[in-house]
Write a protein that holds these residues in place. Structure first.
Motif, PDB file in Angstrom:
ATOM      1  N   GLY A 105      -3.373  -0.595  -0.489  1.00  0.00           N
ATOM      2  CA  GLY A 105      -4.112  -1.019   0.798  1.00  0.00           C
ATOM      3  C   GLY A 105      -4.836   0.021   1.669  1.00  0.00           C
ATOM      4  O   GLY A 105      -4.696   0.144   2.935  1.00  0.00           O
ATOM      5  N   GLY A 106      -5.546   0.994   0.809  1.00  0.00           N
ATOM      6  CA  GLY A 106      -6.252   1.904   1.535  1.00  0.00           C
ATOM      7  C   GLY A 106      -5.392   3.332   1.694  1.00  0.00           C
ATOM      8  O   GLY A 106      -5.933   4.281   2.364  1.00  0.00           O
ATOM      9  N   GLU A 107      -4.291   3.193   1.680  1.00  0.00           N
ATOM     10  CA  GLU A 107      -3.243   4.299   1.705  1.00  0.00           C
ATOM     11  C   GLU A 107      -2.357   4.802   0.620  1.00  0.00           C
ATOM     12  O   GLU A 107      -2.332   3.858  -0.387  1.00  0.00           O
ATOM     13  CB  GLU A 107      -2.183   3.874   3.202  1.00  0.00           C
ATOM     14  CG  GLU A 107      -2.807   3.492   4.401  1.00  0.00           C
ATOM     15  CD  GLU A 107      -1.796   3.099   5.095  1.00  0.00           C
ATOM     16  OE1 GLU A 107      -0.629   2.870   5.073  1.00  0.00           O
ATOM     17  OE2 GLU A 107      -2.076   2.923   6.544  1.00  0.00           O
ATOM     18  N   ILE A 108      -1.855   5.851   0.769  1.00  0.00           N
ATOM     19  CA  ILE A 108      -1.338   6.376  -0.587  1.00  0.00           C
ATOM     20  C   ILE A 108       0.300   5.676  -0.145  1.00  0.00           C
ATOM     21  O   ILE A 108       0.963   5.778   0.421  1.00  0.00           O
ATOM     22  CB  ILE A 108      -0.753   7.938  -0.356  1.00  0.00           C
ATOM     23  CG1 ILE A 108      -2.093   8.603  -0.623  1.00  0.00           C
ATOM     24  CG2 ILE A 108       0.190   8.584  -1.518  1.00  0.00           C
ATOM     25  CD1 ILE A 108      -1.970  10.201  -0.118  1.00  0.00           C
ATOM     26  N   GLY A 109       0.393   4.860  -1.579  1.00  0.00           N
ATOM     27  CA  GLY A 109       1.677   4.137  -1.385  1.00  0.00           C
ATOM     28  C   GLY A 109       2.751   4.721  -2.325  1.00  0.00           C
ATOM     29  O   GLY A 109       3.913   4.117  -2.245  1.00  0.00           O
ATOM     30  N   TYR A 110       2.436   5.715  -3.111  1.00  0.00           N
ATOM     31  CA  TYR A 110       3.415   6.031  -4.115  1.00  0.00           C
ATOM     32  C   TYR A 110       2.837   7.636  -4.513  1.00  0.00           C
ATOM     33  O   TYR A 110       1.430   7.915  -4.667  1.00  0.00           O
ATOM     34  CB  TYR A 110       3.582   5.428  -5.335  1.00  0.00           C
ATOM     35  CG  TYR A 110       4.527   5.819  -6.255  1.00  0.00           C
ATOM     36  CD1 TYR A 110       5.807   5.245  -6.409  1.00  0.00           C
ATOM     37  CD2 TYR A 110       4.208   6.968  -7.314  1.00  0.00           C
ATOM     38  CE1 TYR A 110       6.859   5.841  -7.079  1.00  0.00           C
ATOM     39  CE2 TYR A 110       5.314   7.014  -8.375  1.00  0.00           C
ATOM     40  CZ  TYR A 110       6.299   6.587  -8.206  1.00  0.00           C
ATOM     41  OH  TYR A 110       7.463   6.800  -9.470  1.00  0.00           O
ATOM     42  N   ILE A 111       3.789   8.455  -4.248  1.00  0.00           N
ATOM     43  CA  ILE A 111       3.490   9.935  -4.752  1.00  0.00           C
ATOM     44  C   ILE A 111       4.767  10.590  -5.719  1.00  0.00           C
ATOM     45  O   ILE A 111       5.697  10.246  -5.443  1.00  0.00           O
ATOM     46  CB  ILE A 111       3.391  10.719  -3.442  1.00  0.00           C
ATOM     47  CG1 ILE A 111       2.403  12.119  -3.956  1.00  0.00           C
ATOM     48  CG2 ILE A 111       4.466  10.751  -2.552  1.00  0.00           C
ATOM     49  CD1 ILE A 111       2.119  12.864  -2.783  1.00  0.00           C
ATOM     50  N   THR A 112       4.155  11.219  -6.957  1.00  0.00           N
ATOM     51  CA  THR A 112       5.289  11.711  -7.348  1.00  0.00           C
ATOM     52  C   THR A 112       4.330  12.878  -8.387  1.00  0.00           C
ATOM     53  O   THR A 112       3.134  13.135  -8.181  1.00  0.00           O
ATOM     54  CB  THR A 112       5.499  10.747  -8.662  1.00  0.00           C
ATOM     55  OG1 THR A 112       6.729  11.480  -9.368  1.00  0.00           O
ATOM     56  CG2 THR A 112       4.707  10.291  -9.688  1.00  0.00           C
ATOM     57  N   LEU A 113       5.209  14.054  -9.174  1.00  0.00           N
ATOM     58  CA  LEU A 113       4.613  15.038  -9.730  1.00  0.00           C
ATOM     59  C   LEU A 113       3.603  14.452 -10.805  1.00  0.00           C
ATOM     60  O   LEU A 113       3.817  13.337 -11.334  1.00  0.00           O
ATOM     61  CB  LEU A 113       5.630  16.024 -10.177  1.00  0.00           C
ATOM     62  CG  LEU A 113       6.526  16.482  -9.366  1.00  0.00           C
ATOM     63  CD1 LEU A 113       7.603  17.329 -10.060  1.00  0.00           C
ATOM     64  CD2 LEU A 113       5.812  17.199  -8.457  1.00  0.00           C
ATOM     65  N   SER A 114       2.563  15.451 -11.133  1.00  0.00           N
ATOM     66  CA  SER A 114       1.542  15.047 -12.088  1.00  0.00           C
ATOM     67  C   SER A 114       2.327  14.657 -13.398  1.00  0.00           C
ATOM     68  O   SER A 114       1.732  14.098 -14.341  1.00  0.00           O
ATOM     69  CB  SER A 114       0.626  16.258 -12.200  1.00  0.00           C
ATOM     70  OG  SER A 114       0.925  17.346 -12.481  1.00  0.00           O
ATOM     71  N   THR A 115       3.393  15.174 -13.714  1.00  0.00           N
ATOM     72  CA  THR A 115       4.133  15.026 -15.192  1.00  0.00           C
ATOM     73  C   THR A 115       5.004  13.769 -15.072  1.00  0.00           C
ATOM     74  O   THR A 115       5.672  13.432 -16.182  1.00  0.00           O
ATOM     75  CB  THR A 115       4.943  16.321 -15.437  1.00  0.00           C
ATOM     76  OG1 THR A 115       6.052  16.538 -14.388  1.00  0.00           O
ATOM     77  CG2 THR A 115       4.156  17.699 -15.502  1.00  0.00           C
TER      78      THR A 115
END
Length: 68
Positions: free
Chosen positions: A52-62
């Motif tokens: 929905g135009g927002e960050i919904g999930y964030i995790t490390l690049s690995t």
């Protein structure tokens, strides 16, 4: 989508990231809590899932992003 952590507040579990084009996006506790992380540090590379135009999930690049 990948980004770099700009800020992170452990108390609120929210912060901001830099996209590769320099755009700054905020993320809230729900995006942080959706992933397996305990904390983030400035400069860490992360994977994001937008919702929905927002960050919904964030995790490390690995780590994988669900449904990516």
């Amino acid at each position: 989508m990948q980004a770099t952590v700009r800020t992170f507040d452990e108390a609120t579990r929210s912060g901001t990231v830099f996209l590769d084009d320099g755009t700054v996006l905020p993320f809230g506790a729900p995006a942080f809590d959706a992933g397996p992380l305990r904390l983030l540090r400035s400069g860490q590379r992360v994977n994001l899932a937008m919702s929905g135009g927002e960050i919904g999930y964030i995790t490390l690049s690995t780590f994988p992003v669900p449904d990516a």
